[in-house]
Design a protein around this motif. Structure first.
Motif, mmCIF file in Angstrom:
data_model
loop_
_atom_site.group_PDB
_atom_site.id
_atom_site.type_symbol
_atom_site.label_atom_id
_atom_site.label_comp_id
_atom_site.label_asym_id
_atom_site.label_seq_id
_atom_site.Cartn_x
_atom_site.Cartn_y
_atom_site.Cartn_z
ATOM 1 N N PHE A 61 0.797 -1.220 0.000
ATOM 2 C CA PHE A 61 0.000 0.000 0.000
ATOM 3 C C PHE A 61 0.835 1.278 0.000
ATOM 4 N N GLN A 62 1.884 1.286 0.802
ATOM 5 C CA GLN A 62 2.652 2.527 0.939
ATOM 6 C C GLN A 62 3.383 2.900 -0.348
ATOM 7 N N THR A 63 3.924 1.923 -1.056
ATOM 8 C CA THR A 63 4.704 2.207 -2.264
ATOM 9 C C THR A 63 3.917 1.999 -3.553
ATOM 10 N N LYS A 64 2.756 1.354 -3.467
ATOM 11 C CA LYS A 64 1.935 1.023 -4.631
ATOM 12 C C LYS A 64 2.672 0.113 -5.616
ATOM 13 N N LEU A 65 3.611 -0.660 -5.084
ATOM 14 C CA LEU A 65 4.328 -1.632 -5.897
ATOM 15 C C LEU A 65 3.746 -3.026 -5.679
ATOM 16 N N PHE A 66 3.645 -3.764 -6.768
ATOM 17 C CA PHE A 66 3.199 -5.140 -6.721
ATOM 18 C C PHE A 66 4.428 -6.049 -6.676
ATOM 19 N N TYR A 67 4.191 -7.359 -6.691
ATOM 20 C CA TYR A 67 5.295 -8.304 -6.566
ATOM 21 C C TYR A 67 6.397 -8.018 -7.582
ATOM 22 N N ASN A 68 7.626 -8.074 -7.097
ATOM 23 C CA ASN A 68 8.839 -7.931 -7.907
ATOM 24 C C ASN A 68 8.916 -6.584 -8.627
ATOM 25 N N GLY A 69 8.298 -5.553 -8.021
ATOM 26 C CA GLY A 69 8.442 -4.205 -8.536
ATOM 27 C C GLY A 69 7.474 -3.806 -9.623
#
Length: 329
Positions: A125-133
């Motif tokens: 949630f904090q970075t809005k990144l999914f698995y493996n970037g």
């Protein structure tokens, strides 16, 4: 299978190792959230499914003893009214030649019945990144591509040793009655003492959701599914730090439960297990699995492990999939 211990900072990791770093030993990876285990290669799409190596799959076949097959999927139209206002499953029969030939068509939401949450389902949630970037621009828009697509799981295959933790039976036989349709938390201390867990196991947790669903009337089921968000609650795993460490350090290839959320719901704040399992560690999450007959047979034989197969839909770009899962005892 390798006899080596995986060094935390020796990337990419070798899935054939027999020992892997603890959560507290994970290296801090460049441009990744703290606690990210994006360790299987910069182009990896499988996460913990990498642990389903040929050797582990072959070894898991030893858990087939009687040959009994138990389907773990609910019917596609169950529940009749999915929670969270998801689309109702629709099935139509198309006549090709009257009285002679027919097709059928489906309209469905892959979150509407027994399912896998794929890596596109939930970000950190904090970075809005999914698995493996991966990011949302990989999924939708002009630059969309196939990163974290469910079809990668389909092409690899899911098969290995399943282990059932029948918490519902344990609780009722230890004078711990609870309502599976409330945010009851299954704690680390109650799960960690169970069984012989091995690297690459697929964890199944029975909380009693499907049992109660079958006991309800259609009107009760509809009322449950249409509860307001603030009144929506389901039993599931707790979010204690010890639980997170246990889920990580056991190196499950996947986790699944019979409840709609796997973790206890609702979640206060930003503390979801979903973001840890899916986005940070690459652990598939299964929800609304039908574990009733499996639990009955496991209790009868006094054995809680089995061979498990699942065939996610081969949909390039897909977010999730119905599980198409079978336990073979």
């Amino acid at each position: 299978m390798s006899n080596s211990t995986q060094a935390p900072d020796h990337l990419p990791w070798d899935p054939n190792c027999i020992r892997f770093p603890l959560l507290k030993e994970l290296p801090q990876l460049p441009n990744a959230p703290e606690g990210a285990a994006w360790v299987w290669g910069k182009d990896d799409q499988l996460g913990r499914l990498n642990l389903l190596t040929p050797q582990r799959v072959k070894e898991s076949a030893k858990d087939i003893q009687t040959g009994e097959m138990v389907r773990l999927d609910l019917p596609l139209n169950m529940p009749e009214k999915p929670a969270a206002d998801r689309e109702v499953f629709q099935h139509a029969i198309k006549t090709l030649i009257p009285d002679i030939a027919f097709d059928d068509t489906y309209t469905l939401n892959t979150q509407s019945s027994t399912q896998w949450d794929g890596f596109r389902h939930c970000a950190h949630f904090q970075t809005k990144l999914f698995y493996n970037g991966a990011s949302s621009s990989d999924f939708v828009g002009d630059a969309s591509n196939l990163r974290c697509s469910i079809h990668h799981w389909a092409n690899h295959g899911i098969a290995g040793r399943g282990i059932l933790l029948d918490y519902r039976y344990y609780a009722l036989t230890h004078n711990k009655p609870y309502d599976p349709y409330t945010p009851y938390e299954i704690t680390f201390s109650e799960l960690q003492a169970w069984g012989d867990i091995r690297i690459g196991d697929i964890l199944l947790v029975r909380s009693g959701y499907v049992e109660k669903y079958h006991a309800q009337s259609p009107a009760e089921r509809y009322a449950t599914a249409t509860r307001s968000p603030e009144n929506l609650g389901f039993a599931g795993l707790s979010r204690e730090e010890e639980m997170r460490e246990w889920l990580h350090d056991c190196y499950f290839a996947g986790v699944a439960g019979d409840s709609p959320m796997f973790e206890a719901w609702p979640v206060q704040g930003m503390n979801h297990l979903h973001q840890s399992l899916l986005a940070l560690w690459g652990v598939p999450i299964g929800e609304m699995w039908d574990l009733e007959r499996l639990a009955e047979l496991c209790r009868k034989r006094g054995r809680w492990t089995f061979f498990l197969t699942s065939a996610p839909a081969n949909v390039p770009g897909g977010v999730g999939s119905h599980a198409n899962a079978t336990a073979i005892l």
